[in-house]
Design an enzyme around this catalytic site. Structure first.
Site, PDB file in Angstrom:
ATOM      1  N   GLU A  32      -7.132  62.467  75.685  1.00 24.82           N
ATOM      2  CA  GLU A  32      -7.283  63.388  74.412  1.00 24.82           C
ATOM      3  C   GLU A  32      -8.462  62.917  73.239  1.00 24.82           C
ATOM      4  OE1 GLU A  32      -3.603  64.759  72.692  1.00 24.82           O
ATOM      5  OE2 GLU A  32      -2.599  65.309  74.735  1.00 24.82           O
ATOM      6  N   CYS A  53       3.895  71.263  83.536  1.00 20.98           N
ATOM      7  CA  CYS A  53       4.633  70.155  82.803  1.00 20.98           C
ATOM      8  C   CYS A  53       5.525  69.437  83.565  1.00 20.98           C
ATOM      9  CB  CYS A  53       5.282  70.572  81.522  1.00 20.98           C
ATOM     10  SG  CYS A  53       6.025  69.541  80.620  1.00 20.98           S
ATOM     11  N   HIS A  86      -2.705  65.102  82.394  1.00 19.43           N
ATOM     12  CA  HIS A  86      -3.722  64.563  81.910  1.00 19.43           C
ATOM     13  C   HIS A  86      -4.698  63.839  82.731  1.00 19.43           C
ATOM     14  CE1 HIS A  86      -1.865  65.683  78.010  1.00 19.43           C
ATOM     15  NE2 HIS A  86      -2.838  65.347  77.364  1.00 19.43           N
ATOM     16  N   ASP A 137       2.860  74.554  79.219  1.00 14.91           N
ATOM     17  CA  ASP A 137       2.767  73.135  79.111  1.00 14.91           C
ATOM     18  C   ASP A 137       3.378  72.919  77.843  1.00 14.91           C
ATOM     19  OD1 ASP A 137       2.468  70.380  80.062  1.00 14.91           O
ATOM     20  OD2 ASP A 137       0.580  70.616  78.921  1.00 14.91           O
ATOM     21  N   SER A 138       3.762  71.777  77.596  1.00 14.15           N
ATOM     22  CA  SER A 138       4.080  71.080  76.335  1.00 14.15           C
ATOM     23  C   SER A 138       2.772  71.029  75.323  1.00 14.15           C
ATOM     24  CB  SER A 138       5.012  69.766  76.478  1.00 14.15           C
ATOM     25  OG  SER A 138       4.066  68.714  77.062  1.00 14.15           O
ATOM     26  N   CYS A 141       0.559  62.957  85.894  1.00 15.66           N
ATOM     27  CA  CYS A 141       0.982  63.334  84.444  1.00 15.66           C
ATOM     28  C   CYS A 141      -0.362  64.515  84.646  1.00 15.66           C
ATOM     29  CB  CYS A 141       0.599  62.437  83.488  1.00 15.66           C
ATOM     30  SG  CYS A 141       0.010  63.076  81.741  1.00 15.66           S
TER      31      CYS A 141
END
Length: 280
Positions: free
Chosen positions: A161, A82, A195, A19-20, A193
Site C-alpha cells: 500500500e 476477500c 495484495h 473486498d474489505s 492475500c
C-alpha cells in the site's frame, strides 16, 4: 450456490466485486483482462478494513450488507474478492441469493493441488488468514495426501500500500519470510492475500524458478469466465461509449482509494463514490 434465477442473469448486466478495501482490485484487474467485455461494480469497505480481526458473525453481516448494495445494480454474479469473507461468509451468501457467488480461496486451492509435483504446498497470507487455516482445510478436503506449510507475512500489505513493490526493503522482508519455506522444499506457493500479486516478481525471484506461484486473483477470474460461459452469461459485445463500464464505491477515504487504484489498474479510474454501507 442456491437455485439460480436465470431471469436475473442478463448477459449485459454487470459483475459485482467486493473486498474489505483495496486488495480486491487485483481481482478486478484480472477480470478486466480475462473477460474485457464485462462491466464491473466494485465496492471496497475501506471504513471497516481489516476484516481479519473481526468475528465470523461480523464479517458475514458486513458481506450481507455489501451484497444487498451490489444487488441494487442488478448484477448477474458477485465475486467475493476477500480471503476472510470468502472463508467466513460465502456459504451463507450462496444460500441467501439466487445469483452465483464466487470466492477467491477455492480457485487458488484447486490450482495449487493440480500444480504441485512433490505434494508440498506453501501458503503465505495475513496473520488472520493463516490463523483461520482456510486454505489448509479446503486443500485437505480435496486431497489429504499433500502437506501444507503456512506462513504469515504481515508486513507485505503495508509495503504494497506504500507502493514499495520493487524496493530493497521489500526484498529483505521477503527473504526473511520465505527462507523457511525454501528450506522445507515446497514446489508450489499460494499468494493467499489479494495484495500479494503486486509483488509477485519479487516473491518469484526470491522463492526460485522451480516453485510455481499460484495467484488466486487470476484463477478466480478464469473460474468466473468459465462459469459465465457455461451459463450463457458472457457479454458478447463491449459496452458502448458512455456506458460507465467500471464503477467504484467505497465506505470511506475515496481519494486515497482512487490514487491506489490508478497505480495498479490502467483503465482510467477517475472517481470513487462514498456510500454509507450501514444504511443499506
Amino acid at each position: 450456490m442456491g437455485q439460480i434465477n436465470r431471469e436475473l442473469m442478463r448477459r449485459d448486466a454487470p459483475i459485482g466485486v467486493f473486498d474489505s478495501g483495496v486488495g480486491g482490485l487485483t481481482v478486478a484487474r484480472e477480470i478486466m483482462r480475462q473477460i474485457p467485455n464485462e462491466k464491473i461494480i466494485y465496492f471496497g469497505d475501506t471504513a471497516r478494513v481489516p476484516y481479519g480481526s473481526k468475528s465470523r458473525e461480523t464479517v458475514t453481516r458486513y458481506a450481507e450488507q455489501i451484497v444487498r448494495f451490489l444487488r441494487s445494480f442488478q448484477v448477474k454474479t458477485i465475486v467475493v474478492a476477500c480471503n476472510t469473507a470468502s472463508a467466513y461468509a460465502i456459504h451463507k451468501l450462496e444460500q441467501e441469493t439466487d445469483i452465483p457467488i464466487i470466492g477467491v480461496v477455492k480457485p487458488g486451492a484447486r490450482t495449487a493441488i493440480n500444480a504441485t509435483r512433490n505434494g508440498r504446498i506453501g501458503v503465505i497470507a495475513t496473520e488472520a488468514t493463516i490463523s483461520s487455516q482456510m486454505y489448509t482445510r479446503y486443500i485437505r478436503e480435496l486431497n489429504d495426501g499433500v502437506t501444507i506449510y503456512e506462513k504469515a507475512c504481515p508486513l507485505f500489505v503495508p509495503l504494497v500500500e506504500e507502493g514499495l513493490w520493487e524496493d530493497p526493503v521489500t526484498d529483505e522482508i521477503a527473504r526473511r519470510y520465505l527462507t523457511e519455506l525454501i528450506d522445507i522444499g515446497i514446489d508450489t506457493l499460494i499468494l493467499g492475500c489479494t495484495h500479494y500479486p503486486l509483488i509477485r516478481s519479487t516473491l518469484g525471484r526470491i522463492i526460485g524458478k522451480d516453485v510455481t506461484l499460484v495467484n488466486p486473483a487470476y484463477e478466480t477470474a478464469l473460474e468466473l469466465r468459465q462459469m459465465l460461459s457455461d451459463n450463457d452469461m458472457l457479454n458478447q459485445d463491449p459496452p458502448g461509449l458512455g456506458s460507465n463500464k467500471y464503477q467504484f464505491y467505497v465506505s470511506d477515504k475515496a481519494e486515497k482509494f482512487v490514487r491506489f487504484a490508478n497505480s495498479i489498474i490502467k483503465y482510467g479510474i477517475l472517481s470513487a463514490k462514498t456510500v454509507n454501507i450501514e444504511e443499506v
